[in-house]
Design a protein around this motif. Structure first.
Motif, mmCIF file in Angstrom:
data_model
loop_
_atom_site.group_PDB
_atom_site.id
_atom_site.type_symbol
_atom_site.label_atom_id
_atom_site.label_comp_id
_atom_site.label_asym_id
_atom_site.label_seq_id
_atom_site.Cartn_x
_atom_site.Cartn_y
_atom_site.Cartn_z
ATOM 1 N N SER A 44 0.817 -1.222 0.000
ATOM 2 C CA SER A 44 0.000 0.000 0.000
ATOM 3 C C SER A 44 0.845 1.264 0.000
ATOM 4 C CB SER A 44 -0.920 0.008 1.222
ATOM 5 O OG SER A 44 -0.155 0.156 2.414
ATOM 6 N N GLY A 45 2.131 1.148 0.351
ATOM 7 C CA GLY A 45 3.003 2.325 0.418
ATOM 8 C C GLY A 45 2.953 3.067 1.732
ATOM 9 N N ILE A 46 2.199 2.567 2.709
ATOM 10 C CA ILE A 46 2.011 3.306 3.965
ATOM 11 C C ILE A 46 3.163 3.110 4.938
ATOM 12 C CG2 ILE A 46 0.824 1.535 5.345
ATOM 13 C CD1 ILE A 46 -1.208 3.698 6.140
ATOM 14 N N MET A 47 4.095 2.196 4.640
ATOM 15 C CA MET A 47 5.165 1.872 5.593
ATOM 16 C C MET A 47 6.030 3.080 5.928
ATOM 17 S SD MET A 47 4.944 -1.167 6.747
ATOM 18 C CE MET A 47 6.528 -1.158 7.568
ATOM 19 N N GLU A 48 6.174 4.038 5.023
ATOM 20 C CA GLU A 48 7.021 5.194 5.321
ATOM 21 C C GLU A 48 6.486 6.007 6.496
ATOM 22 O OE1 GLU A 48 6.587 8.755 2.660
ATOM 23 O OE2 GLU A 48 5.494 7.319 1.386
ATOM 24 N N TYR A 49 5.195 5.849 6.833
ATOM 25 C CA TYR A 49 4.604 6.599 7.935
ATOM 26 C C TYR A 49 4.492 5.775 9.226
ATOM 27 C CZ TYR A 49 3.072 9.818 4.252
ATOM 28 O OH TYR A 49 3.032 10.695 3.206
ATOM 29 N N ILE A 50 4.817 4.480 9.178
ATOM 30 C CA ILE A 50 4.571 3.609 10.328
ATOM 31 C C ILE A 50 5.587 3.874 11.437
ATOM 32 C CG2 ILE A 50 4.441 1.223 11.135
ATOM 33 C CD1 ILE A 50 2.154 1.973 9.339
ATOM 34 N N TRP A 51 5.076 4.024 12.663
ATOM 35 C CA TRP A 51 5.918 4.225 13.846
ATOM 36 C C TRP A 51 6.226 2.874 14.486
ATOM 37 C CZ3 TRP A 51 4.536 3.420 19.131
ATOM 38 C CH2 TRP A 51 5.472 3.897 20.046
ATOM 39 N N THR A 52 7.486 2.680 14.875
ATOM 40 C CA THR A 52 7.910 1.452 15.546
ATOM 41 C C THR A 52 8.260 1.777 16.991
ATOM 42 O OG1 THR A 52 8.786 0.552 13.474
ATOM 43 C CG2 THR A 52 9.540 -0.471 15.526
#
Length: 729
Positions: free
Chosen positions: A85-93
């Motif tokens: 989906s391309g959303i990984m750049e915004y995911i917080w770990t």
């Protein structure tokens, strides 16, 4: 389903299921035969597009994992839809597998770092394999799920049997969706929403209302819920009443005209038209509370390169390993030429610096390696390599990378995107190599990070109006412009408390020369712990009235107030004019060993004795609004003069220095401090000290109040210390 809170934060919750082994994960409720709204990937792609257009929004995604089915989806099955989906750049770990309230980052920190999506899974998460997919009940708990009691008890239900002291330190979800048990043919019973009571249940006030439930939970847990789950968010005593409740819990103003979906377009209407009553929504109350820095890109393995290494001159050999003027190799470039290729390289580096802060931090520049002639392409459809050696110098590596550079044949060119360099036996795209060589974000801290950010902003030309930013982000900017650590000072006795002079420094290290205000207190300079603390930028206070008020508040309430001597602390506390803010909320006491003894009234002559009349320890429990207290200790390398009885007369007119065991000194000082700090909130040790000593005392200080009783016989422990002859230290 999405709900807007305070124009700042949004939350989404849904069930995920796989109808069969080969199916993609889909958004279903109860069963995909009853309600199926598409794949998780397509939904996340829509959310990603919305995040692109709304850079100041933070969302949390809470997913149910195959609830009501026989098996759970493996955590690794969620990786593909999130990546595609391309959303990984915004995911917080998260930094750890569980977090308390105060461990969460603020919204401003998440926005600044552009990590604006928190993802949770109720069951089946595996953070060793998928660290960004949070196991929900390691981070928060819930009140009774699918409640049928209209009194809505605010007790903890999931996870079961969790100790109360753990629940008080975690976020929690308040379930406020009243259900009715209905029997159907062939089914024992099912729960459906109490549809006819929605206006009362979702009301701001009244019996069984969501507003009353929030108030009851706040009384029970001394804070409102972090999340509120409701059915049919656009029902209530007025359209959007649930948002009014959330706004009140957040202590912000709610604009009733901005909400909500009409009956004809809402999820409630769509589901009711199918005879189903299974819509629910998360509403956020309260803000997420220190984000660990995460790399912008994982650096690749060090690439083998052609490097021209020259031995140091013979007169520099003694300076290789020691000395202030330690020898460092310096590349001497060949003379510049009329070279069109190097202009393309320079243009590419400039563009990459403007787009990537890590590249800007490296400060790449290119030089001709030797005097060989430049090359250019004879024909547009060139088919052979024409190359030349160039050296790429940066601000980090002593020995720069030297490599052959060319425009790759049979590719559109010449352009910056077609530049290649030879790494070992392979040609790689120059742009990709620059990205792989950029400085990781975890290293962009302190002055190094500030310099990189200034360079990056100067190159990309981006700017914005400060007043257009959300209030929380402005306050965070003011905090770092004035702090984040300040050293409050008074210019004379009983004078006004000021922000202080700061700790200007020409390098970042674990010890900072404190040159300015230290001579005002005790007549000697200090070595303080930590990185540079610059003089507060009070020019902010002259911009306009709004900025003046916000910056003053951020400067006094959001920064950490540091004190490097008891005299400095006493002068500030006794000042006649103090800031009209809750300013003594975050304190750092950074004293020498001698000053720690003086602070607690311990004197050293022929023996130790306690002078309680001069002890400043009793002041600590009386400080109104104190939220955090850090006790910092200096390095043993500070010298004997900073230790109690560190300089001793061995014979007439002759003194020898004695540096005491730091571990023993810290244990003694914490024993003196124990009665004054044991009941204070969030006390921690820091600075330069042994890890086992730090962990031991931090563990004791973190215990619940009832468990601290009987930890030590303070009178006996203190008496044993005072009976120690100074010569035995």
């Amino acid at each position: 389903m999405v709900c807007l809170i305070s124009s700042m934060m949004e939350f989404e919750g849904f069930e995920t299921q796989k109808p069969n082994e080969t199916s993609a994960i889909r958004l279903c409720h109860t069963s995909c035969n009853l309600l199926d709204v598409g794949t998780l990937e397509s939904y996340l792609a829509t959310v990603k597009g919305w995040l692109d257009q709304n850079p100041f929004e933070v969302i949390a995604i809470m997913m149910g994992n195959n609830n009501g089915q026989d098996t759970r989806n493996p955590a690794t099955d969620y990786i593909a839809p999130f990546q595609s989906s391309g959303i990984m750049e915004y995911i917080w770990t998260p930094p750890s597998a569980s977090l308390n309230l105060t461990d969460w980052p603020t919204l401003a920190e998440m926005i600044i770092r552009n990590k604006r999506v928190v993802v949770m899974l109720d069951y089946g998460a595996d953070q060793e394999q998928v660290p960004w997919l949070l196991s929900e009940f390691n981070y928060q708990w819930q009140t009774p799920f699918s409640p049928t009691d209209p009194a809505f008890p605010c007790t903890e239900q999931r996870p079961p049997n969790q100790p109360e002291e753990v629940s008080r330190e975690r976020m929690y979800v308040m379930n406020h969706n009243l259900n009715i048990e209905v029997s159907l043919p062939g089914v024992s019973s099912i729960l459906i929403p109490a549809y006819s009571l929605l206006d009362e249940i979702n009301a701001v006030s009244g019996n069984g209302s969501v507003g009353l439930n929030v108030q009851n939970c706040e009384k029970m847990w001394t804070r409102p819920p972090n999340w509120i789950l409701v059915d049919y968010y656009n029902y209530g005593n007025f359209n959007g009443s649930v948002f009014q409740v959330a706004a009140t819990a957040n202590n912000v103003t709610y604009n009733e005209q901005s909400c909500c979906g009409t009956e004809g377009t809402s999820a409630a209407h769509a589901l009711r038209s199918q005879g189903l009553f299974i819509a629910s929504l998360f509403v956020g109350a309260y803000l997420l509370c220190e984000l660990i820095a995460t790399p912008l890109i994982n650096p690749q393995e060090v690439l083998s390169t052609y490097v021209r290494c020259c031995p140091p001159p013979s007169d520099k050999l003694e300076m290789l390993d020691h000395g202030k003027e330690k020898y460092k190799y310096t590349f001497e470039p060949a003379p510049r030429q009329n070279d069109p290729v190097i202009r393309y390289i320079i243009r590419l580096i400039r563009d990459m610096k403007a787009k990537h802060i890590g590249v800007a931090a490296m400060n790449f520049r290119v030089e001709p390696t030797d005097k060989s002639s430049p090359f250019w392409l004879a024909l547009p459809d060139y088919t052979t390599y024409c190359s030349k050696l160039y050296t790429f110098v940066d601000s980090v590596d002593e020995f720069p990378v030297t490599a052959w550079v060319t425009f790759a044949p049979a590719m559109p060119g010449p352009t910056e995107n077609n530049l290649h360099l030879k790494i070992g036996k392979e040609w790689v795209v120059l742009k990709d190599w620059l990205l792989s060589s950029q400085m990781p974000a975890k290293e962009l801290v302190g002055e190094k990070g500030y310099r990189a950010q200034r360079t990056w902003w100067r190159l990309n030309g981006k700017h914005f109006r400060l007043a257009d930013l959300p209030t929380e982000m402005r306050m965070k900017i003011f905090e770092f412009a004035l702090g984040p650590r300040i050293y409050p000072l008074t210019t004379s006795k009983d004078a006004e408390v000021r922000f202080g002079l700061g700790f200007r420094n020409w390098h970042d290290s674990s010890k900072i020369d404190q040159r300015h205000p230290s001579l005002l207190y005790g007549g000697r300079e200090h070595q303080v712990t930590g990185c540079s603390a610059y003089e507060p930028n009070i020019a902010l206070l002259s911009i306009n009235r709004q900025t003046h008020g916000e910056a003053l508040q951020a400067g006094w309430e959001d920064t950490r107030k540091c004190f490097f001597s008891p005299i400095q602390l006493r002068s500030v506390l006794e000042a006649s004019t103090k800031p009209n803010y809750n300013w003594l909320n975050h304190l750092i006491l950074d004293f020498t060993m001698s000053d720690w003894f003086s602070f607690f009234g311990v004197r050293v002559r022929s023996n130790f004795y306690m002078d309680s009349g001069v002890s400043l320890g009793p002041i600590l429990p009386t400080l109104n609004g104190l939220s955090t207290l850090q006790l910092w200790f200096r390095s043993p390398e500070d010298g004997a003069c900073y230790y109690p009885s560190g300089m001793r007369n061995v014979r007439w007119g002759v003194k020898h220095s004695f540096t005491c065991c730091q571990r023993t000194m810290v244990d003694w000082i914490m024993t003196f401090a124990w009665p004054f700090v044991k009941d204070l909130p969030k006390v921690r040790l820091g600075g330069i000290l042994k890890k086992d000593t730090k962990d031991k005392w931090n563990k004791l200080l973190a215990l619940p109040a009832r468990d601290k009783i009987g930890i030590m016989d303070h009178a006996v422990e203190q008496a044993a210390i005072l009976d120690t002859p100074p010569a035995d230290m």
